[in-house]
Write an enzyme that holds these catalytic residues in place. Sequence first.
Site, short mmCIF file in Angstrom:
data_model
loop_
_atom_site.label_atom_id
_atom_site.label_comp_id
_atom_site.label_asym_id
_atom_site.label_seq_id
_atom_site.Cartn_x
_atom_site.Cartn_y
_atom_site.Cartn_z
N LYS A 56 0.81 -1.22 0.00
CA LYS A 56 0.00 0.00 0.00
C LYS A 56 0.85 1.28 0.00
O LYS A 56 0.38 2.34 -0.43
CB LYS A 56 -0.92 0.01 1.22
CG LYS A 56 -2.01 -1.05 1.21
CD LYS A 56 -3.15 -0.66 0.30
CE LYS A 56 -4.35 -1.57 0.48
NZ LYS A 56 -5.51 -1.13 -0.33
N SER A 59 -8.78 -0.34 6.45
CA SER A 59 -8.78 -1.46 7.39
C SER A 59 -7.45 -1.56 8.10
O SER A 59 -7.28 -2.36 9.02
CB SER A 59 -9.09 -2.78 6.66
OG SER A 59 -8.10 -3.03 5.67
#
Length: 319
Positions: free
Chosen positions: A52, A77
Site C-alpha cells: 500500500k 482497514s
Amino acid sequence: MSVTLADIEAAHRRISPYIHHTPVMESERLNELVGAWLFFKCEHLQKTGAFKTRGAVNAIFSLSDDEVRQGVATHSSGNHGSALARAAKLRGVPAYIVLPGNARRVKKETIYGYGAEIIECEATLAARESMLDEVVARTGAVFIPPYDDDRIIAGQGTAALELVNDVSALDALIVPVGGGGLLAGTSIVAKGMTSDTENSCAINVYGAEPEMADDAFRSFRSGERVGNHVPATMADGLSTTLGERNFAIIKDLSDGILLVSEDEIVAAMHLIWTRLKQVVEPSAAVTLAAAIRYPQIFTGKRIGLILTGGNLDLSDLPF
C-alpha cells in the site's frame, strides 16, 4: 483505460526514492508442491509492511503544495492507513485515518508511530465513509481513497512492473483482490508488457479472493459490480468492497477471480512461513492458496505471486 502503462512507469519514477524495490523469492519445495515455477514478490518487506505504500506515496507526491496544505485523510482497514500516515510524514503534512474499531492492533500502532490521528468507527463501509466526511469537513484535509483512485492504481501497479522486469518469461500473475487497486494496476502492466518479446505473449492475471469475501468473484462473473457485501474472512485486508474504477479495469483486462477457503488460506500461510521463512498475513497467503487449489490453470507454468503484506498480531495466529 483511465490509467495506462505510462502512468505506472511515471509513478515508479516518482516513488522510487521513498520505497523498497522488494526482492523476489523462490522455494524448490513449493515449486514441487504446485508443479509450477513460483516467484514470490515480497511486498510484506515493503515500507510499512505492505504494498500500500506505493499507492499512498504516489498519490501524496502527485498533489501540489496548496492541495496538501491542510493534510490528507482516508478510511482504511489498516495497511492503507499506515501507508498514508508514512507518506504524509514524508511530505510534512497531517494525516487523519478513519479505522474500524476492530482493526488489528499492530496496524493501529504503526499508524500512531507515524504521527497520524486515528478516528475509530463501526466496522462497515458506510460508517467509514460517513466518518471520513466528518473528518474532511472538520480539517479541510484532502481525501486519498484506499483503492478507487487513478493515482492509487498507478502506484500499486509498480509492484507488478518490478516483478515483470525482474523475472523473465512469466506466464501468469496471481494477486490478492480486495478493493481491487493492486489487481487493476497489475492487469494494466501484464497486458501492456509481454512476458516474452519474441512471441509477444501477454501475461495472464488472476485475482485471488477468500470465499468468505467474494464480491470480486461475483462481480466478475455477472459483469456488474457488487456494491454491498458482508465479509467474514480472517484476511482483513481483503474485506473491502471492489471499487468502481478498479472493476472497470479488472473486467476488461483480468483473466479471472479464484476463490479460496479459510482453511486453504491458513495452510498456505503456514507453508510460506515454514518454506520461505517469511512472515506474511492471511491476505498475502491467498495467492499461494490459489496456485495450489487450481492446478488445471497453473501446472507447468511460470507464476508470479505478490505477497502483499506482513502486518499481523503474532499473539493471534491461525495456526
